[in-house]
Design an enzyme around this catalytic site. Structure first.
Site, PDB file in Angstrom:
ATOM      1  N   ASP A  94     -91.906  -9.696 -68.802  1.00 38.06           N
ATOM      2  CA  ASP A  94     -93.341  -9.851 -68.538  1.00 38.06           C
ATOM      3  C   ASP A  94     -94.200  -9.373 -69.706  1.00 38.06           C
ATOM      4  OD1 ASP A  94     -95.656 -10.435 -66.879  1.00 38.06           O
ATOM      5  OD2 ASP A  94     -95.949  -8.274 -66.963  1.00 38.06           O
ATOM      6  N   ASP A  95     -93.757  -8.309 -70.392  1.00 37.17           N
ATOM      7  CA  ASP A  95     -94.554  -7.815 -71.534  1.00 37.17           C
ATOM      8  C   ASP A  95     -94.686  -8.885 -72.607  1.00 37.17           C
ATOM      9  OD1 ASP A  95     -94.663  -5.083 -70.525  1.00 37.17           O
ATOM     10  OD2 ASP A  95     -92.529  -5.056 -70.973  1.00 37.17           O
ATOM     11  N   ARG A 130     -90.827   2.263 -73.153  1.00 41.70           N
ATOM     12  CA  ARG A 130     -92.221   2.171 -73.636  1.00 41.70           C
ATOM     13  C   ARG A 130     -93.077   1.861 -72.412  1.00 41.70           C
ATOM     14  NH1 ARG A 130     -95.513  -1.064 -72.689  1.00 41.70           N
ATOM     15  NH2 ARG A 130     -94.852  -2.969 -73.695  1.00 41.70           N
ATOM     16  N   ASN A 145    -105.259  -1.681 -74.116  1.00 42.36           N
ATOM     17  CA  ASN A 145    -105.743  -0.800 -73.062  1.00 42.36           C
ATOM     18  C   ASN A 145    -105.032   0.536 -73.155  1.00 42.36           C
ATOM     19  OD1 ASN A 145    -103.268  -1.267 -71.554  1.00 42.36           O
ATOM     20  ND2 ASN A 145    -104.125  -3.263 -71.034  1.00 42.36           N
ATOM     21  N   LYS A 151     -94.651  -2.872 -60.111  1.00 42.87           N
ATOM     22  CA  LYS A 151     -94.639  -4.286 -60.513  1.00 42.87           C
ATOM     23  C   LYS A 151     -94.158  -5.145 -59.334  1.00 42.87           C
ATOM     24  CE  LYS A 151     -95.756  -6.117 -64.366  1.00 42.87           C
ATOM     25  NZ  LYS A 151     -96.339  -5.898 -65.677  1.00 42.87           N
ATOM     26  N   GLU A 193     -88.990  -5.111 -68.031  1.00 42.55           N
ATOM     27  CA  GLU A 193     -90.350  -4.563 -68.067  1.00 42.55           C
ATOM     28  C   GLU A 193     -90.382  -3.231 -68.813  1.00 42.55           C
ATOM     29  OE1 GLU A 193     -93.012  -6.153 -66.628  1.00 42.55           O
ATOM     30  OE2 GLU A 193     -94.309  -4.594 -67.430  1.00 42.55           O
ATOM     31  N   ASP A 194     -91.317  -3.116 -69.724  1.00 39.55           N
ATOM     32  CA  ASP A 194     -91.576  -1.846 -70.419  1.00 39.55           C
ATOM     33  C   ASP A 194     -90.347  -1.240 -71.086  1.00 39.55           C
ATOM     34  OD1 ASP A 194     -94.211  -2.121 -69.958  1.00 39.55           O
ATOM     35  OD2 ASP A 194     -94.467  -0.360 -68.719  1.00 39.55           O
ATOM     36  N   TYR A 215    -100.918  -0.126 -59.435  1.00 41.02           N
ATOM     37  CA  TYR A 215    -100.430  -0.457 -60.769  1.00 41.02           C
ATOM     38  C   TYR A 215    -101.402   0.073 -61.824  1.00 41.02           C
ATOM     39  CZ  TYR A 215     -97.420  -2.406 -64.133  1.00 41.02           C
ATOM     40  OH  TYR A 215     -96.553  -2.489 -65.199  1.00 41.02           O
TER      41      TYR A 215
HETATM   42  P1  NAI Z   1     -96.905  -2.020 -80.115  1.00 39.93           P
HETATM   43  O1  NAI Z   1     -96.983  -0.555 -80.358  1.00 39.93           O
HETATM   44  O2  NAI Z   1     -95.582  -2.718 -80.026  1.00 39.93           O
HETATM   45  O3  NAI Z   1     -97.741  -2.777 -81.276  1.00 39.93           O
HETATM   46  C1  NAI Z   1     -98.942  -2.312 -81.822  1.00 39.93           C
HETATM   47  C2  NAI Z   1     -99.227  -3.100 -83.098  1.00 39.93           C
HETATM   48  O4  NAI Z   1    -100.512  -2.730 -83.585  1.00 39.93           O
HETATM   49  C3  NAI Z   1     -98.236  -2.842 -84.222  1.00 39.93           C
HETATM   50  O5  NAI Z   1     -97.970  -4.043 -84.894  1.00 39.93           O
HETATM   51  C4  NAI Z   1     -98.993  -1.899 -85.148  1.00 39.93           C
HETATM   52  O6  NAI Z   1     -98.598  -2.000 -86.509  1.00 39.93           O
HETATM   53  C5  NAI Z   1    -100.405  -2.400 -84.941  1.00 39.93           C
HETATM   54  N1  NAI Z   1    -101.394  -1.371 -85.283  1.00 39.93           N
HETATM   55  C6  NAI Z   1    -101.410  -0.067 -84.916  1.00 39.93           C
HETATM   56  N2  NAI Z   1    -102.452   0.556 -85.480  1.00 39.93           N
HETATM   57  C7  NAI Z   1    -103.111  -0.365 -86.200  1.00 39.93           C
HETATM   58  C8  NAI Z   1    -104.271  -0.325 -87.010  1.00 39.93           C
HETATM   59  N3  NAI Z   1    -104.961   0.794 -87.182  1.00 39.93           N
HETATM   60  N4  NAI Z   1    -104.650  -1.473 -87.609  1.00 39.93           N
HETATM   61  C9  NAI Z   1    -103.961  -2.614 -87.432  1.00 39.93           C
HETATM   62  N5  NAI Z   1    -102.866  -2.711 -86.684  1.00 39.93           N
HETATM   63  C10 NAI Z   1    -102.446  -1.592 -86.076  1.00 39.93           C
HETATM   64  O7  NAI Z   1     -97.754  -2.279 -78.806  1.00 39.93           O
HETATM   65  P2  NAI Z   1     -97.714  -3.562 -77.857  1.00 39.93           P
HETATM   66  O8  NAI Z   1     -96.705  -3.396 -76.797  1.00 39.93           O
HETATM   67  O9  NAI Z   1     -97.659  -4.778 -78.697  1.00 39.93           O
HETATM   68  O10 NAI Z   1     -99.136  -3.448 -77.133  1.00 39.93           O
HETATM   69  C11 NAI Z   1    -100.332  -3.504 -77.880  1.00 39.93           C
HETATM   70  C12 NAI Z   1    -101.516  -3.318 -76.959  1.00 39.93           C
HETATM   71  O11 NAI Z   1    -101.669  -4.466 -76.135  1.00 39.93           O
HETATM   72  C13 NAI Z   1    -101.405  -2.127 -76.010  1.00 39.93           C
HETATM   73  O12 NAI Z   1    -102.635  -1.436 -75.991  1.00 39.93           O
HETATM   74  C14 NAI Z   1    -101.155  -2.739 -74.691  1.00 39.93           C
HETATM   75  O13 NAI Z   1    -101.691  -1.951 -73.658  1.00 39.93           O
HETATM   76  C15 NAI Z   1    -101.890  -4.054 -74.817  1.00 39.93           C
HETATM   77  N6  NAI Z   1    -101.380  -5.079 -73.902  1.00 39.93           N
HETATM   78  C16 NAI Z   1    -102.280  -5.779 -73.139  1.00 39.93           C
HETATM   79  C17 NAI Z   1    -101.859  -6.726 -72.239  1.00 39.93           C
HETATM   80  C18 NAI Z   1    -102.866  -7.495 -71.462  1.00 39.93           C
HETATM   81  O14 NAI Z   1    -104.033  -7.340 -71.659  1.00 39.93           O
HETATM   82  N7  NAI Z   1    -102.469  -8.351 -70.558  1.00 39.93           N
HETATM   83  C19 NAI Z   1    -100.431  -6.969 -72.014  1.00 39.93           C
HETATM   84  C20 NAI Z   1     -99.553  -6.249 -72.911  1.00 39.93           C
HETATM   85  C21 NAI Z   1    -100.034  -5.323 -73.812  1.00 39.93           C
END
Ligand code: NAI
Length: 540
Positions: A259-260, A147, A399, A165, A236-237, A94
C-alpha cells in the site's frame, strides 16, 4: 461454522457478544440471566452510549484506547460506532492517532489481536500459522515495523498498523473482519530506546542482514501459501528499500501488493486525474517533478508512468516526463548515490541542489512533495510554478501536518488561487477574495480497502498496477463537477463507504478483464460485492 458459546465465555467473545442487546429469550437460552443489567437495548442505544463515553475522553489516544477495547469486547458495536462518522473515526483508529498508539504500543498493550511471527520461529512457520483459528483468511496485512508512518523503526510496536489498516478494510469497504489477519513479522529492531524499554514486547535483538530477512520472508510467504491458499499479502510500513525489493520479487509470483507504494501511487494518480479535468490536460502530456525520492516518491512515479503508458506512451517516454529531487539535489546521471529504482528517472540535466532552479529548468506542470520536510514549498517555489503554468498542480503529501511541504493557504495565496492542490493531511477550507477553496486529502483509504474487497471477491492471482489505476479512475470519477469547482480532488471523506463500493466493483471488473480472477465471473459484479459486504448489525 461458529461454535455456539454460552455464559461468560459468550460475553467475552467479541464476534458473538451483543452485551445489553441480548434479548430476554437469548439470555434464558444462553445462560446469561443475571450476567447483564435487566434492560434489553437496541444496537442504536448501545452506539449512543459509546459516543457519549467517547465524548468524555480528553485525547485522541484515549479515544483510540477506548475503541480498541470496544473492538475486543463487541465487534459489531465497534463497527457500528465507526459507521456513525467514518471521517471522524478513521483519524482515530488510523493515521494520525495510530502513530501515537504505536509509540506507546508496549505500554497500552492489552490483547494480541493478530499474529506475532518472529525470527525465533524460523523453520516452523507452517506450524505457527496453524495456530490461527480461522481457516479461510483472505488478506494478511504484514509489517516488520521497519518504517512506521513518519516515525521510523518501531519494531513490534508497529503492530498497531496492520490492525488499524485491516479495520479500515471493514470500516471503509465492508470487508468481512473474519477473513482479515494482522501479522507482525518480528525481525528485531534497531531502535535503541525500544531495546532498552522493559515493557517492549518484541525480540530484543538488532535487525538481521538483507539475506537473512529475505530468507525469513520467503519462509513466511511459503507458509501463508500453504495455510491460506486464497490469501493476498498486503505489505505495509516496511523499510523503504525492503518494501521496493520485496514487491519487485513477489508481485508476479503471488497475490500481494504494497500500500505504501501502490496505494499511495494510486491515490496520487486519482488526484491527478481530477487535476487534469480542472486544467483540461492529459496526464501523458504533463511534466512531473518530485520533491523527495523515497518509497512514496518512487511508488507514485512508477504509478504515474504506468498511467501514462495506458494513455499511449512507451515506458521510456513516460519515465522521461518524470524527474525527482532529493536531499542531495536533482537526480541526474552524474549522481553516484542512486538506487536501481531511482535510475530510470535520472535524466540528463544540470546538477543542482536548488529546487527553484530545477523548476525553472525542467518546467514541470506538476510538483509533488514527498520529502518529509515541512515548509519547503516556499513562496518562491509556488510563484515559480505559477509563472510557468496557468493552473500549477501542487501536491504537498508529506505528513503529519507540520511536515507538509506547504499549507493549503500558502498554495492558494501564493498562486493567487490558481494552484490545484492536495495534501497528505486534511487542511481547512481557505477563502481568498470571494472564493472558498476546499483542499482535499490524498488519503490511501479511498483505495486499499476497495482494492482489498475486489481481491477478496475475485481471489485475484496477482495485483498489478493496472488494478490500482482502475481504482484511481473510479475514485476520481466519483467527485462531482460542483466539488471539482471548489478545488476538491477526492470525494468527501464522509462518503468513503459509498465510494469504496463503486471502486471495489470497478477494480473487480478489471481483475476479471485482466484474466486474474480465480472465481467465475458473476452476472453482476456489483451484486457480488454487495453480497460479500459486512454489516455492523446483530444477525438473527
Ligand atoms: P522516505 O524517507 O523514504 O523518503 C524521503 C525522501 O525525501 C528521500 O528521497 C529524501 O532524500 C528526501 N528528502 C529528505 N529531506 C529532503 C530535503 N530537505 N530536500 C529534498 N529532499 C529531501 O519517506 P517516504 O516513505 O517516501 O515518505 C515521504 C513522505 O510522504 C512522508 O512524510 C509520508 O508521510 C508521506 N506519504 C504520504 C502519503 C499520502 O499522502 N497518501 C502516502 C505515503 C507517504
Amino acid at each position: 461454522m461458529e461454535q455456539s458459546l454460552i455464559g461468560v465465555t459468550l460475553l467475552e467473545n467479541p464476534k458473538q457478544n451483543r452485551g445489553t442487546a441480548f434479548s430476554q429469550e437469548e439470555r434464558q437460552r444462553k445462560g446469561l440471566v443475571g450476567l447483564l443489567p435487566p434492560t434489553v437495548e437496541t444496537l442504536d442505544n448501545q452506539v449512543k452510549r459509546c459516543l457519549h463515553q467517547l465524548s468524555k475522553k480528553n485525547s485522541d489516544l484515549e479515544q483510540y484506547i477506548y475503541l480498541a477495547q470496544l473492538a475486543d469486547e463487541n465487534q459489531t458495536l465497534f463497527y457500528a460506532v465507526l459507521a456513525t462518522d467514518p471521517a471522524r473515526f478513521l483519524k482515530i483508529v488510523y493515521d494520525p492517532t495510530v502513530g501515537a498508539a504505536c509509540l506507546e504500543f508496549g505500554h497500552i498493550y492489552r490483547k494480541p489481536n493478530g499474529m506475532y511471527v518472529s525470527m525465533e520461529q524460523r523453520g516452523k512457520l507452517k506450524e505457527v500459522l496453524k495456530n490461527w483459528p480461522i481457516e479461510d483468511v483472505r488478506v494478511i496485512c504484514v509489517s516488520t515495523g521497519g518504517r512506521i508512518l513518519g516515525l521510523g523503526d518501531l519494531g513490534t510496536n508497529g503492530m498497531g498498523i496492520p490492525i488499524g489498516k485491516l479495520q479500515l478494510y471493514t470500516a471503509c469497504a465492508a470487508v468481512q473482519p473474519d477473513v482479515l489477519l494482522p501479522v507482525l513479522l518480528d525481525c528485531g529492531t534497531d531502535n535503541e530506546s525500544l531495546l532498552d524499554d522493559p515493557l517492549y514486547l518484541g525480540l530484543k535483538q538488532k535487525r538481521p542482514s538483507i539475506d537473512e530477512l529475505d530468507a525469513f520472508v520467503q519462509e513466511f510467504v511459503d507458509a501463508v501459501q500453504d495455510r491460506f491458499p486464497k490469501c493476498c499479502l498486503h505489505f505495509e510500513d516496511w523499510k523503504g528499500t525492503d518494501a521496493l525489493r520485496l514487491l519487485a520479487r513477489y508481485a508476479d509470483q503471488i497475490s500481494c501488493y504494497n500500500d505504501d507504494i501502490q496505494g499511495t501511487g494510486s491515490v496520487a494518480v486519482a488526484g491527478l486525474y481530477n487535476a487534469m479535468k480542472i486544467s483540461k490536460g492529459s496526464l501523458k502530456d504533463q511534466r512531473v517533478l518530485f520533491f523527495g525520492a523515497g518509497s512514496a516518491g518512487i511508488g507514485i512515479a512508477n504509478m504515474i508512468a504506468s498511467a501514462m503508458k495506458l494513455e499511449g506512451l512507451s515506458e521510456k517516454d513516460a519515465q522521461e516526463r518524470i524527474s525527482l529531487f532529493d536531499v542531495n539535489g536533482l537526480l541526474e546521471p552524474s549522481r553516484k548515490d542512486l538506487s536501481p529504482d531511482q535510475k530510470p528517472y535520472a535524466h540528463a540535466a544540470k546538477p543542482t541542489k536548488d529546487l527553484v532552479a530545477a523548476i525553472s529548468e525542467l518546467k514541470p506542470t506538476i510538483l509533488i512533495g514527498v520529502s518529509t520536510v515541512g515548509g519547503t514549498f516556499t513562496q518562491q517555489v509556488i510563484e515559480t510554478m505559477s509563472k510557468l503554468n496557468d493552473r500549477p498542480v501542487i501536491f504537498a503529501l508529506s505528513n503529519p501536518t507540520e511536515n507538509a511541504e506547504c499549507t493549503a493557504e500558502d498554495a492558494y495565496k501564493f498562486s493567487k488561487g490558481r494552484a490545484i492542490y492536495a495534501a497528505g493531511v486534511q487542511f481547512d477550507p481557505v477563502t481568498i477574495g470571494d472564493k472558498t477553496y476546499v483542499p482535499s486529502q490524498a488519503n490511501n483509504f479511498y483505495i486499499f480497502p476497495a482494492v482489498g474487497m475486489a481481491i477478496v471477491a475475485t481471489e485475484a492471482k496477482h495485483v498489478p498496477d493496472e488494478i490500482f489505476i482502475t481504482a484511481a479512475r473510479a475514485t476520481a470519477d466519483q467527485v462531482t463537477d460542483e466539488q471539482l469547482a471548489k478545488g476538491m480532488l477526492f470525494p468527501p471523506q464522509s462518503d468513503v463507504q459509498k465510494v469504496s463500493h463503486v471502486t471495489a466493483a470497478k477494480s473487480a471488473e478489471r481483475i476479471y478483464s485482466l484474466g486474474l480472477a480465480q472465481v467465475d465471473k458473476p452476472k453482476s459484479i456489483d451484486a457480488l460485492i454487495t453480497s460479500l459486504e459486512y454489516k455492523p448489525i446483530y444477525e438473527d
